[in-house]
Design a protein around this motif. Structure first.
Motif, PDB file in Angstrom:
ATOM      1  N   TRP A  75       0.836  -1.205   0.000  1.00  0.00           N
ATOM      2  CA  TRP A  75       0.000   0.000   0.000  1.00  0.00           C
ATOM      3  C   TRP A  75       0.870   1.255   0.000  1.00  0.00           C
ATOM      4  N   ALA A  76       1.922   1.253   0.801  1.00  0.00           N
ATOM      5  CA  ALA A  76       2.810   2.421   0.892  1.00  0.00           C
ATOM      6  C   ALA A  76       3.396   2.765  -0.476  1.00  0.00           C
ATOM      7  N   TYR A  77       3.625   1.746  -1.292  1.00  0.00           N
ATOM      8  CA  TYR A  77       4.199   1.964  -2.627  1.00  0.00           C
ATOM      9  C   TYR A  77       3.145   2.029  -3.735  1.00  0.00           C
ATOM     10  N   GLY A  78       1.871   2.080  -3.356  1.00  0.00           N
ATOM     11  CA  GLY A  78       0.811   2.309  -4.333  1.00  0.00           C
ATOM     12  C   GLY A  78       0.175   1.076  -4.934  1.00  0.00           C
ATOM     13  N   PHE A  79       0.386  -0.096  -4.343  1.00  0.00           N
ATOM     14  CA  PHE A  79      -0.223  -1.336  -4.830  1.00  0.00           C
ATOM     15  C   PHE A  79      -1.293  -1.804  -3.854  1.00  0.00           C
ATOM     16  N   SER A  80      -2.253  -2.583  -4.338  1.00  0.00           N
ATOM     17  CA  SER A  80      -3.289  -3.109  -3.451  1.00  0.00           C
ATOM     18  C   SER A  80      -2.808  -4.350  -2.702  1.00  0.00           C
ATOM     19  N   ALA A  81      -1.762  -5.004  -3.197  1.00  0.00           N
ATOM     20  CA  ALA A  81      -1.169  -6.186  -2.565  1.00  0.00           C
ATOM     21  C   ALA A  81       0.253  -6.330  -3.086  1.00  0.00           C
ATOM     22  N   SER A  82       1.059  -7.158  -2.409  1.00  0.00           N
ATOM     23  CA  SER A  82       2.458  -7.326  -2.822  1.00  0.00           C
ATOM     24  C   SER A  82       2.629  -8.344  -3.948  1.00  0.00           C
ATOM     25  N   GLY A  83       1.677  -9.257  -4.063  1.00  0.00           N
ATOM     26  CA  GLY A  83       1.802 -10.326  -5.045  1.00  0.00           C
ATOM     27  C   GLY A  83       2.475 -11.570  -4.479  1.00  0.00           C
ATOM     28  N   SER A  84       2.870 -11.519  -3.217  1.00  0.00           N
ATOM     29  CA  SER A  84       3.515 -12.660  -2.551  1.00  0.00           C
ATOM     30  C   SER A  84       2.578 -13.205  -1.477  1.00  0.00           C
TER      31      SER A  84
END
Length: 170
Positions: A75-84
């Protein structure tokens, strides 16, 4: 001819830097690298991610934060999830060129990773040896902490830090 040597972490190391056979290598030196999103495809810079994280500090029991350390960093980097699937899996998926195993001097925006034999843990550096982490001061909280506190309070093994690389965009 006599070769000068020194002791390093219980190993004999020739002054030329050669480790004698069977001896353990000296521990890695802390990385002097700064946080960078270059080549990661992140939509936010390290500074923007730190600003986001600082703006979301709270002590309440927020179910969106409970046990979701990896998602919070995304979230901090603008994604809804990390993908991991977990923080530990995230660490294993990051390319070696983006990881600084064992280094404890984590620049603001860098992600610190821990292992516990399970899901592990990750948190974002805000600089100066300080981090923002979920759950360390109560379930669902998002507060300031240190590597030492995570290790001592939760018994986590520190793996190192990484540039903000997320599987979701690779």
């Amino acid at each position: 001819m006599r070769m000068p040597f020194k002791r390093a972490a219980g190993a004999l190391v020739l002054t030329a830097g050669i480790v004698l056979a069977g001896a353990a290598p000296a521990p890695a030196e802390p990385s002097a690298a700064g946080c960078s999103t270059s080549g990661t495809g992140d939509s936010r810079t390290c500074a923007q991610a730190v600003a986001w994280a600082k703006a979301h500090v709270h002590t309440s029991n927020n179910p969106d934060y409970y046990r979701y350390c990896d998602r919070i960093n995304a979230w901090a980097y603008g994604f809804s999830a990390s993908g991991s699937a977990t923080a530990y899996v995230h660490w294993t998926q990051i390319p070696a060129s983006h990881k600084h195993a064992g280094a404890t001097s984590v620049p603001a925006g860098g992600l610190a990773f821990f292992s516990n034999g399970g899901a592990g843990h990750t948190m974002i550096s805000i600089g100066g040896g300080k981090f923002l982490s979920n759950d360390i001061h109560g379930n669902g909280s998002y507060t300031q902490t240190t590597i030492a506190e995570i290790k001592s309070k939760w018994g986590q093994h520190y793996l190192g830090w990484a540039q903000p690389w997320f599987k979701v965009n690779h």
